[in-house]
Design an enzyme around this catalytic site. Sequence first.
Site: not given
Lengths: 370, 370
Positions: A131, A275, A247, A153, A262, A255, A237, A195, A258, A251
């Site tokens: 955890r 990517h 987000e 993330k 994606h 993306n 960032k 990026e 993206h 935030r």
Amino acid sequence: MSSISVTPLSGIETIDIALGERSYPIRIGSGLLRAPESFAGVPRSPLAVIVSNTTVAPLYAQSLRDALRGRHAQVELITLPDGESHKDWAALNLIFDALLARGADRKTILYALGGGVVGDMTGFAAASYMRGVPFVQVPTTLLAQVDSSVGGKTGINHPRGKNMIGAFHQPVCVVVDLETLSTLPMRELRAGLAEVIKYGPIADASFLGWVEANLDALLARDVATLRHAVRRSCEIKAAVVGQDEREAGLRAILNFGHTFGHAIEAGLGYGEWLHGEAVGCGMAMAAETSARLGLLPEGDAERLIRLIDRAGLPVKGPDLGADRYLELMRLDKKAEAGEIKFVLLDAIGHAVLRSVPDATLRQVLASRCT
Amino acid sequence: MSSISVTPLSGIETIDIALGERSYPIRIGSGLLRAPESFAGVPRSPLAVIVSNTTVAPLYAQSLRDALRGRHAQVELITLPDGESHKDWAALNLIFDALLARGADRKTILYALGGGVVGDMTGFAAASYMRGVPFVQVPTTLLAQVDSSVGGKTGINHPRGKNMIGAFHQPVCVVVDLETLSTLPMRELRAGLAEVIKYGPIADASFLGWVEANLDALLARDVATLRHAVRRSCEIKAAVVGQDEREAGLRAILNFGHTFGHAIEAGLGYGEWLHGEAVGCGMAMAAETSARLGLLPEGDAERLIRLIDRAGLPVKGPDLGADRYLELMRLDKKAEAGEIKFVLLDAIGHAVLRSVPDATLRQVLASRCT
């Protein structure tokens, strides 16, 4: 809530991510992964585990191990298969199996040594093992240094969508060693530049101008130029993440490109395109979408697409068919009740979140797919 | 930080878990899962997904669905295989696959309808799906109602240890319907009583006396008696979790009997003994350990063991061999650098965390294993 301080200290520059009790420093410099002082403040747990991959481990794992020897009595190494296609349950379980076999406990610290895939997987393993255990990011690709290692993330892919399973879990520190860029394959350097290019259009028009002026030096791996690109990217960032860790709003602008990207990655199968390549092409699509909706002057869209192209990144997408693109994009994490929210530009230096009519998307896809 | 309010309101009693912005209510009463008002305050997302298992879904899924119809436009059901042996990656992935197939997004709410396994897995799925979606606990076993549904611990098992992979993720609400206990198999009712019995020795001597006096009524499923047992158990758990959400200290006392118990479960293979049975036996072992170390009068240890035995729970462990017990216990999440921290008693009503010499553990295992 957010504050940024840049402290040049004997060649190490530090950018602080301000997240209250989860705040942490990004340290940027040359040779940092060999230097024990790069890891100042990391808890001195008896056991540390470096997670890397078959490409990066042979190059840098021993140096990192040596640097950590004074901090941890035992430093172990887990080597994963390389590539986005291995960012899955099976590889994640390799980490858990190895941690349990080595008797890792709640104090054990993980070090992610590699690119975005290693960082995302190690971060998710750290978020979930017992955890939650602490972890350190040691990104070795440009893409990871300017984007994925910063902001907490973490996650793995699902056949139906990228990063669908994961957690927000902040590292205790990010150590960016610019020397690792010397061994980066050219294709990955270009992917990382996607990026870097991203930060200008969404947040800082002058940085876009700087990247245009310095692109050749970046492609030639000039260290001082790379250092500025990494630092400015991390500053932007950090400012965004410091205002919106999970987000809820702002935030999402990170993306940019993206949602299209994606879809390309999932549609072709993970690992076919890098990517950063998919994001480069996705930004071209998002710029054209912005122009078609009348948000952005056409000349500005063309300017951005030209830069992406000059960086050696694709500006035309694979022909998956418009229906398949739309289906894949509806699974995007920013979608709600099947309505896709796109990050678009209403000026160079300013992003907005908008839904887009299917007809416009089909026009963009028809124009930008070969 | 912690505050508890008990508000009897038209048959619904509410206990609040005070965790700042993550605070939530536990609602206790009869027939609650059929009543739309039990779910007051749960966000009205368009899509809700009930996660249950092959045993519980046929009994209660339709009633819950009907109760939720006014709150969510679409209510879907995912049915998992039943049992602790399915608390693993494979079953977790069934949840992810189903969520993606149904187009679940970041606003989708999961409802865990079942016992501890369903609750822990649904909670971990909610923690990880798109990096976190909200969920509601609707526990249908006594064990889940008094323990596992409250406090935000979620996770799955690993062949090497119980709940090794997971997250802290608080539900938005816990709805305890006492009527579901009418269909609970006797063996599971007894297993749930293990966790009820636990709260007395670790935190409230008078509650232990109450359980001793009312054990027969509990075993006969007298609703008023069960209601008091559930409420008092949840009050104690709420007070502990409110002070220590992430088990930095105090919360560990809730694991009384669990270090021995987890070793029994892992050693026999998950599902052989019920979790509550292993905890019952583990509490007997922990009580004897406390007495052998001179922390607890022998008579008090015997008193507790007698109650566990009267509840129909095992007070003797399986003969795994002392070496195997020690090996399994060293993997406990409370262990650090291979040193196991046991929850022991220094009085009825007060728990302490201690390491124990191997020699003492071997004596206890020799005495309490058949």
